[in-house]
Design a protein around this motif. Structure first.
Motif, PDB file in Angstrom:
ATOM      1  N   VAL A 182       6.018   4.086 -18.432  1.00 16.23           N
ATOM      2  CA  VAL A 182       6.925   3.727 -17.342  1.00 16.23           C
ATOM      3  C   VAL A 182       6.843   4.823 -16.273  1.00 16.23           C
ATOM      4  N   ALA A 183       6.274   4.476 -15.114  1.00 15.76           N
ATOM      5  CA  ALA A 183       6.194   5.452 -14.020  1.00 15.76           C
ATOM      6  C   ALA A 183       7.588   5.689 -13.465  1.00 15.76           C
ATOM      7  N   ARG A 184       7.853   6.940 -13.137  1.00 17.37           N
ATOM      8  CA  ARG A 184       9.169   7.277 -12.586  1.00 17.37           C
ATOM      9  C   ARG A 184       9.012   8.152 -11.349  1.00 17.37           C
ATOM     10  N   GLY A 185       9.692   7.725 -10.261  1.00 11.27           N
ATOM     11  CA  GLY A 185       9.722   8.528  -9.044  1.00 11.27           C
ATOM     12  C   GLY A 185      11.011   9.327  -9.021  1.00 11.27           C
ATOM     13  N   GLY A 186      11.825   9.097  -7.986  1.00  8.87           N
ATOM     14  CA  GLY A 186      13.079   9.836  -7.866  1.00  8.87           C
ATOM     15  C   GLY A 186      14.220   9.222  -8.653  1.00  8.87           C
ATOM     16  N   GLY A 187      14.006   8.074  -9.268  1.00  3.36           N
ATOM     17  CA  GLY A 187      15.059   7.431 -10.073  1.00  3.36           C
ATOM     18  C   GLY A 187      16.188   6.854  -9.247  1.00  3.36           C
ATOM     19  N   THR A 188      15.920   6.521  -7.971  1.00  2.00           N
ATOM     20  CA  THR A 188      16.978   5.950  -7.124  1.00  2.00           C
ATOM     21  C   THR A 188      16.954   4.424  -7.119  1.00  2.00           C
ATOM     22  N   GLY A 189      16.047   3.851  -7.872  1.00  2.00           N
ATOM     23  CA  GLY A 189      15.918   2.391  -7.897  1.00  2.00           C
ATOM     24  C   GLY A 189      17.208   1.729  -8.344  1.00  2.00           C
ATOM     25  N   LEU A 190      17.451   0.530  -7.851  1.00  3.62           N
ATOM     26  CA  LEU A 190      18.711  -0.169  -8.122  1.00  3.62           C
ATOM     27  C   LEU A 190      18.533  -1.364  -9.055  1.00  3.62           C
ATOM     28  N   PRO A 245      14.307   4.245   3.935  1.00  4.53           N
ATOM     29  CA  PRO A 245      15.209   3.794   2.866  1.00  4.53           C
ATOM     30  C   PRO A 245      16.337   4.790   2.655  1.00  4.53           C
ATOM     31  N   GLY A 246      17.454   4.270   2.111  1.00  2.39           N
ATOM     32  CA  GLY A 246      18.710   5.012   2.133  1.00  2.39           C
ATOM     33  C   GLY A 246      18.819   6.248   1.268  1.00  2.39           C
ATOM     34  N   ALA A 247      18.007   6.375   0.219  1.00  4.19           N
ATOM     35  CA  ALA A 247      18.171   7.525  -0.684  1.00  4.19           C
ATOM     36  C   ALA A 247      17.031   8.521  -0.493  1.00  4.19           C
ATOM     37  N   SER A 253      14.505   9.935  -3.333  1.00  7.25           N
ATOM     38  CA  SER A 253      13.390   9.028  -3.644  1.00  7.25           C
ATOM     39  C   SER A 253      12.072   9.694  -3.267  1.00  7.25           C
ATOM     40  N   GLN A 254      11.009   9.224  -3.895  1.00  5.40           N
ATOM     41  CA  GLN A 254       9.681   9.790  -3.666  1.00  5.40           C
ATOM     42  C   GLN A 254       8.811   8.782  -2.925  1.00  5.40           C
ATOM     43  N   ILE A 255       7.797   9.298  -2.245  1.00  7.94           N
ATOM     44  CA  ILE A 255       6.932   8.386  -1.493  1.00  7.94           C
ATOM     45  C   ILE A 255       6.214   7.427  -2.455  1.00  7.94           C
ATOM     46  N   GLY A 271       7.463   6.206  -5.217  1.00  6.72           N
ATOM     47  CA  GLY A 271       8.462   5.195  -5.552  1.00  6.72           C
ATOM     48  C   GLY A 271       8.667   4.224  -4.395  1.00  6.72           C
ATOM     49  N   ASN A 272       8.640   4.752  -3.177  1.00  4.04           N
ATOM     50  CA  ASN A 272       8.787   3.875  -2.002  1.00  4.04           C
ATOM     51  C   ASN A 272       7.637   2.880  -1.910  1.00  4.04           C
ATOM     52  N   VAL A 273       6.427   3.365  -2.186  1.00 11.02           N
ATOM     53  CA  VAL A 273       5.272   2.452  -2.141  1.00 11.02           C
ATOM     54  C   VAL A 273       5.383   1.443  -3.278  1.00 11.02           C
ATOM     55  N   ALA A 274       5.774   1.935  -4.461  1.00  9.71           N
ATOM     56  CA  ALA A 274       5.846   1.060  -5.636  1.00  9.71           C
ATOM     57  C   ALA A 274       6.908  -0.028  -5.480  1.00  9.71           C
ATOM     58  N   THR A 275       7.934   0.225  -4.650  1.00  8.95           N
ATOM     59  CA  THR A 275       8.959  -0.800  -4.414  1.00  8.95           C
ATOM     60  C   THR A 275       8.815  -1.440  -3.026  1.00  8.95           C
ATOM     61  N   ASN A 276       7.837  -0.960  -2.265  1.00  8.46           N
ATOM     62  CA  ASN A 276       7.670  -1.415  -0.873  1.00  8.46           C
ATOM     63  C   ASN A 276       9.005  -1.327  -0.145  1.00  8.46           C
ATOM     64  N   ALA A 277       9.574  -0.144  -0.181  1.00 14.07           N
ATOM     65  CA  ALA A 277      10.940   0.067   0.311  1.00 14.07           C
ATOM     66  C   ALA A 277      11.056  -0.217   1.808  1.00 14.07           C
ATOM     67  N   GLY A 278      12.238  -0.660   2.180  1.00 13.30           N
ATOM     68  CA  GLY A 278      12.533  -0.896   3.590  1.00 13.30           C
ATOM     69  C   GLY A 278      13.689  -0.017   4.031  1.00 13.30           C
ATOM     70  N   GLY A 279      14.370  -0.459   5.046  1.00 17.32           N
ATOM     71  CA  GLY A 279      15.501   0.302   5.591  1.00 17.32           C
ATOM     72  C   GLY A 279      15.839  -0.310   6.932  1.00 17.32           C
ATOM     73  N   VAL A 316      -0.263   3.486 -11.897  1.00 15.16           N
ATOM     74  CA  VAL A 316       0.606   4.613 -11.519  1.00 15.16           C
ATOM     75  C   VAL A 316       0.015   5.258 -10.269  1.00 15.16           C
ATOM     76  N   ILE A 317       0.771   5.215  -9.189  1.00 17.09           N
ATOM     77  CA  ILE A 317       0.307   5.760  -7.911  1.00 17.09           C
ATOM     78  C   ILE A 317       0.397   7.284  -7.958  1.00 17.09           C
ATOM     79  N   THR A 318      -0.686   7.948  -7.551  1.00 15.50           N
ATOM     80  CA  THR A 318      -0.676   9.416  -7.593  1.00 15.50           C
ATOM     81  C   THR A 318      -0.695  10.048  -6.199  1.00 15.50           C
ATOM     82  N   GLY A 322      14.951  -8.396  -1.270  1.00 15.30           N
ATOM     83  CA  GLY A 322      14.558  -7.998   0.076  1.00 15.30           C
ATOM     84  C   GLY A 322      13.969  -6.620   0.137  1.00 15.30           C
ATOM     85  N   GLU A 323      14.532  -5.691  -0.646  1.00 17.79           N
ATOM     86  CA  GLU A 323      14.032  -4.318  -0.565  1.00 17.79           C
ATOM     87  C   GLU A 323      14.260  -3.519  -1.839  1.00 17.79           C
ATOM     88  N   HIS A 324      15.055  -3.980  -2.755  1.00 17.83           N
ATOM     89  CA  HIS A 324      15.338  -3.164  -3.937  1.00 17.83           C
ATOM     90  C   HIS A 324      14.453  -3.502  -5.127  1.00 17.83           C
TER      91      HIS A 324
HETATM   92  C1  LIG Z   1      22.183   5.106  -2.115  1.00 19.63           C
HETATM   93  C2  LIG Z   1      20.933   4.281  -2.185  1.00 19.63           C
HETATM   94  C3  LIG Z   1      20.457   3.697  -1.030  1.00 19.63           C
HETATM   95  C4  LIG Z   1      19.294   2.935  -1.075  1.00 19.63           C
HETATM   96  N1  LIG Z   1      18.840   2.386   0.088  1.00 19.63           N
HETATM   97  C5  LIG Z   1      17.673   1.698   0.079  1.00 19.63           C
HETATM   98  C6  LIG Z   1      17.149   1.145   1.293  1.00 19.63           C
HETATM   99  O1  LIG Z   1      17.726   1.287   2.371  1.00 19.63           O
HETATM  100  N2  LIG Z   1      15.994   0.466   1.212  1.00 19.63           N
HETATM  101  C7  LIG Z   1      15.318   0.302   0.036  1.00 19.63           C
HETATM  102  O2  LIG Z   1      14.242  -0.309   0.038  1.00 19.63           O
HETATM  103  N3  LIG Z   1      15.794   0.804  -1.118  1.00 19.63           N
HETATM  104  C8  LIG Z   1      16.939   1.495  -1.121  1.00 19.63           C
HETATM  105  N4  LIG Z   1      17.420   2.024  -2.296  1.00 19.63           N
HETATM  106  C9  LIG Z   1      16.673   1.819  -3.541  1.00 19.63           C
HETATM  107  C10 LIG Z   1      15.633   2.939  -3.852  1.00 19.63           C
HETATM  108  O3  LIG Z   1      15.969   4.138  -3.194  1.00 19.63           O
HETATM  109  C11 LIG Z   1      14.226   2.497  -3.468  1.00 19.63           C
HETATM  110  O4  LIG Z   1      13.844   1.402  -4.266  1.00 19.63           O
HETATM  111  C12 LIG Z   1      13.180   3.612  -3.607  1.00 19.63           C
HETATM  112  O5  LIG Z   1      11.973   3.195  -2.984  1.00 19.63           O
HETATM  113  C13 LIG Z   1      12.900   4.006  -5.053  1.00 19.63           C
HETATM  114  O6  LIG Z   1      12.125   5.186  -5.056  1.00 19.63           O
HETATM  115  P1  LIG Z   1      12.184   6.199  -6.282  1.00 19.63           P
HETATM  116  O7  LIG Z   1      11.170   7.268  -6.020  1.00 19.63           O
HETATM  117  O8  LIG Z   1      13.546   6.648  -6.542  1.00 19.63           O
HETATM  118  O9  LIG Z   1      11.637   5.247  -7.440  1.00 19.63           O
HETATM  119  P2  LIG Z   1      12.205   5.016  -8.914  1.00 19.63           P
HETATM  120  O10 LIG Z   1      13.603   4.539  -8.874  1.00 19.63           O
HETATM  121  O11 LIG Z   1      11.905   6.193  -9.751  1.00 19.63           O
HETATM  122  O12 LIG Z   1      11.251   3.812  -9.373  1.00 19.63           O
HETATM  123  C14 LIG Z   1      11.348   2.560  -8.755  1.00 19.63           C
HETATM  124  C15 LIG Z   1      10.214   1.674  -9.272  1.00 19.63           C
HETATM  125  O13 LIG Z   1       8.956   2.164  -8.824  1.00 19.63           O
HETATM  126  C16 LIG Z   1       8.126   2.540  -9.927  1.00 19.63           C
HETATM  127  N5  LIG Z   1       7.477   3.785  -9.542  1.00 19.63           N
HETATM  128  C17 LIG Z   1       8.058   4.930  -9.110  1.00 19.63           C
HETATM  129  N6  LIG Z   1       7.112   5.840  -8.801  1.00 19.63           N
HETATM  130  C18 LIG Z   1       5.914   5.250  -9.050  1.00 19.63           C
HETATM  131  C19 LIG Z   1       4.562   5.682  -8.940  1.00 19.63           C
HETATM  132  N7  LIG Z   1       4.242   6.888  -8.491  1.00 19.63           N
HETATM  133  N8  LIG Z   1       3.581   4.809  -9.293  1.00 19.63           N
HETATM  134  C20 LIG Z   1       3.890   3.562  -9.748  1.00 19.63           C
HETATM  135  N9  LIG Z   1       5.140   3.117  -9.874  1.00 19.63           N
HETATM  136  C21 LIG Z   1       6.138   3.953  -9.529  1.00 19.63           C
HETATM  137  C22 LIG Z   1       9.044   2.663 -11.123  1.00 19.63           C
HETATM  138  O14 LIG Z   1       8.360   2.366 -12.323  1.00 19.63           O
HETATM  139  C23 LIG Z   1      10.109   1.635 -10.797  1.00 19.63           C
HETATM  140  O15 LIG Z   1       9.670   0.360 -11.172  1.00 19.63           O
HETATM  141  C24 LIG Z   1      18.596   2.767  -2.291  1.00 19.63           C
HETATM  142  C25 LIG Z   1      19.082   3.370  -3.455  1.00 19.63           C
HETATM  143  C26 LIG Z   1      20.249   4.118  -3.419  1.00 19.63           C
HETATM  144  C27 LIG Z   1      20.730   4.768  -4.674  1.00 19.63           C
END
Ligand SMILES: Cc1cc2nc3c(=O)[nH]c(=O)nc-3n(C[C@H](O)[C@H](O)[C@H](O)COP(=O)(O)OP(=O)(O)OC[C@H]3O[C@@H](n4cnc5c(N)ncnc54)[C@H](O)[C@@H]3O)c2cc1C
Length: 496
Positions: free
Chosen positions: A73-81, A138-140, A144-146, A148-156, A210-212, A441-443
């Motif tokens: 299980v890959a883990r970034g910053g653990g901010t995922g929802l 994205p909000g956290a 959060s790590q880049i 993790g942002n790529v892995a979730t295709n984060a928005g904002g 796992v994105i490096t 949409g983004e989480h």
């Molecule tokens: C207060 C708050 C506000 C937020 N606002 C937004 C927002 O505005 N927009 C938005 O899109 N999200 C938002 N989020 C959700 C979250 O921050 C995003 O999903 C963020 O991109 C997750 O990044 P992370 O590094 O914390 O990943 P994690 O939570 O550690 O992991 C998220 C997912 O990505 C995978 N992953 C992580 N790192 C890697 C890697 N290197 N390679 C492969 N897979 C990986 C994990 O297995 C997991 O499935 C918010 C969360 C909080 C708590």
């Protein structure tokens, strides 16, 4: 080897990474067994936590796990929802936190090549310090790590104008099964040569690899950005205003919304109507209801909707867009304010989350999307669904994208309310599909939304989705159970 052999897993990984970089079976309350969904009851059972220090070490961890049938299980910053980074099925949590190098930063070429563990905030800061902008916000960002942002295709908020994270990814370095370091994409300005494997990895939530490291495109920072907050009488006025902005050909960088219920909770949380002292928005007031200069923005008592807008670009462009927005929205508005300090506006807006949570002790919030022209219907019907289950609801989100954080307020000790919140969620997701929107949409999908795609996509598209997973991960060991397109039986009990 059985994946339950925690002692063996730890011993073997320590041989690869060094003893100090592998933790044995962390306790349930360890951050490595949680992400930001933990208030919804998602908890991990990791047998080990691996902390590799290089891409090659990530490859070694994946290779060992893959050979021995151990989930990774890959883990970034653990901010995922959605519980994506939580090892709900056991296995090894592979944390990218030590991959913090920036391999390349070329301001003249508008690009940066950070490793996966660099925080979103640091990517943004480095870009800014070099006169550039990394647009996704994205909000956290601090945590959060880049990767993790790529892995979730984060928005904002700024995704409206600049797109989500994937729009800025030129290439990826990732470890693919059975443990090989692979590069896809690159700095070529155009590249149509192959299937778009890079984009498959974007948003794959650790289920394909796992994105490096990430090749990121940057932009010259806009000369100026101007925030506005527009208070409107009703939800219908607000949704019509969003559509009117597009119809007028305006291109704000942000077009977020806060509905009337959320505004009232915010007002109550900040003692009185509107953001009171300490969270006031310094600036000049405009619009029908507030023509005098003022230091603080009071939310008009009759406000049923607010739009948070931002325009950016050259000074001339931004001012022209601002004037056009005020002309378009001002007449129907109760008030239009231009805060002097955009950060104060966003701090106030970010107060919605804690204020709504505090209102009844907990909340259940779902990230969904409605097509723009169905946004009003989506919001109205969500409210009706919640009322039918005797729950108070509210919503806010990225209005220009139709992206809604649809929320019900619950008492966390009240089982009936928690069941009702679950029922509201089921009906909400059905509504989203009926109106042609998206269940995420983004989480991301992670664990909490596993199987939800089933109702949204055609059967053949779901099959292809599963075949892609199988092609990347034939043993099903990469973040098992997450992002599943289909899921046979579901209990999504969502304690908050
Ligand atoms: C207060 C708050 C506000 C937020 N606002 C937004 C927002 O505005 N927009 C938005 O899109 N999200 C938002 N989020 C959700 C979250 O921050 C995003 O999903 C963020 O991109 C997750 O990044 P992370 O590094 O914390 O990943 P994690 O939570 O550690 O992991 C998220 C997912 O990505 C995978 N992953 C992580 N790192 C890697 C890697 N290197 N390679 C492969 N897979 C990986 C994990 O297995 C997991 O499935 C918010 C969360 C909080 C708590």
């Amino acid at each position: 080897m059985m994946s339950s052999d925690a002692g063996v897993i730890v011993g073997e990984l320590r041989r690869v990474l060094g003893a100090e970089h592998v933790q044995e079976a962390p306790p349930a309350q360890s951050p490595y067994n949680r992400d930001s969904s933990n208030r919804r009851g998602v908890e991990g059972r990791a047998q080990a936590v691996a902390l590799p220090g290089s891409a090659e070490q990530v490859a070694a961890v994946v290779a060992w796990c893959y050979e021995h049938d151990v989930p990774v299980v890959a883990r970034g910053g653990g901010t995922g929802l959605t519980g994506g980074a939580v090892a709900v099925n056991g296995g090894v949590v592979c944390s990218l936190e030590r991959l913090r190098g920036v391999r390349e930063l070329e301001p003249g070429l508008w690009r940066m090549f950070p490793e996966a563990g660099v925080s979103t905030h640091d990517v943004q800061r480095l870009a800014r310090e070099n006169g550039l902008m990394f647009a996704p916000d994205p909000g956290a960002a601090e945590q959060s790590q880049i990767g993790g942002n790529v892995a979730t295709n984060a928005g904002g908020p700024h995704a409206l104008k600049y797109g989500v994270t994937g729009a800025w990814v030129a290439g990826l370095e990732a470890v693919l099964a059975p443990g090989e370091l692979v590069r896809v994409g690159g700095w070529a300005g155009k590249d149509v040569a192959g299937y778009d494997i890079k984009s498959l990895l974007v948003g794959s939530e650790g289920t394909l690899g796992v994105i490096t490291a990430v090749r990121l495109r940057l932009l010259p920072a806009p000369e100026t950005a101007i925030p506005l907050i527009v208070f409107l009488p009703t939800r219908a006025d607000g949704c019509a205003a969003i559509c009117a902005v597009f119809a007028a050909g305006l291109r704000p960088s942000v077009l977020d919304f806060i509905d009337g219920d959320t505004l009232r909770i915010l007002a109550a949380a900040y003692r009185g109507v509107g953001p009171g002292p300490g969270v006031g928005l310094a600036g000049s007031a405009r619009g029908a209801g507030a023509s005098r200069a003022s230091d603080e923005v009071a939310v008009p008592a009759q406000a049923g909707f607010a739009l948070i807008c931002e325009v950016d670009g050259s000074r001339a462009e931004a001012h022209a867009q601002r004037d056009a927005l005020i002309e378009l929205l001002g007449d129907g508005a109760l008030a239009v304010h231009e805060p002097a300090d955009a950060r104060a506006l966003w701090r106030w807006r970010d107060g919605a989350n804690p204020a709504v949570t505090a209102a009844r002790g907990a909340k259940v919030s779902e990230d969904v999307v409605f097509p723009l022209e169905r946004l009003l219907e989506g919001l109205e019907r969500f409210e009706r669904i919640s009322s039918a289950h005797a729950l108070r609801s509210c919503a806010w989100g990225h209005g220009g994208d139709g992206n809604v954080h649809a929320t019900v307020l619950v008492d966390p000790a009240n089982e009936t309310e928690l069941d009702a919140a679950e029922a509201v969620g089921e009906e909400l997701f059905a509504l989203v599909v009926e109106l042609g929107g998206s269940v995420a949409g983004e989480h991301g999908v992670g664990w909490l939304k596993r199987g939800r795609l089933e109702s949204q996509w055609d059967r053949r598209a779901l099959e292809l989705h599963e075949q892609i997973k199988h092609a990347f991960d034939p043993k099903g060991l990469l973040n098992p159970g997450k992002k599943l397109a289909r899921y046979p039986a579901r209990s999504l009990r969502t304690t908050t």
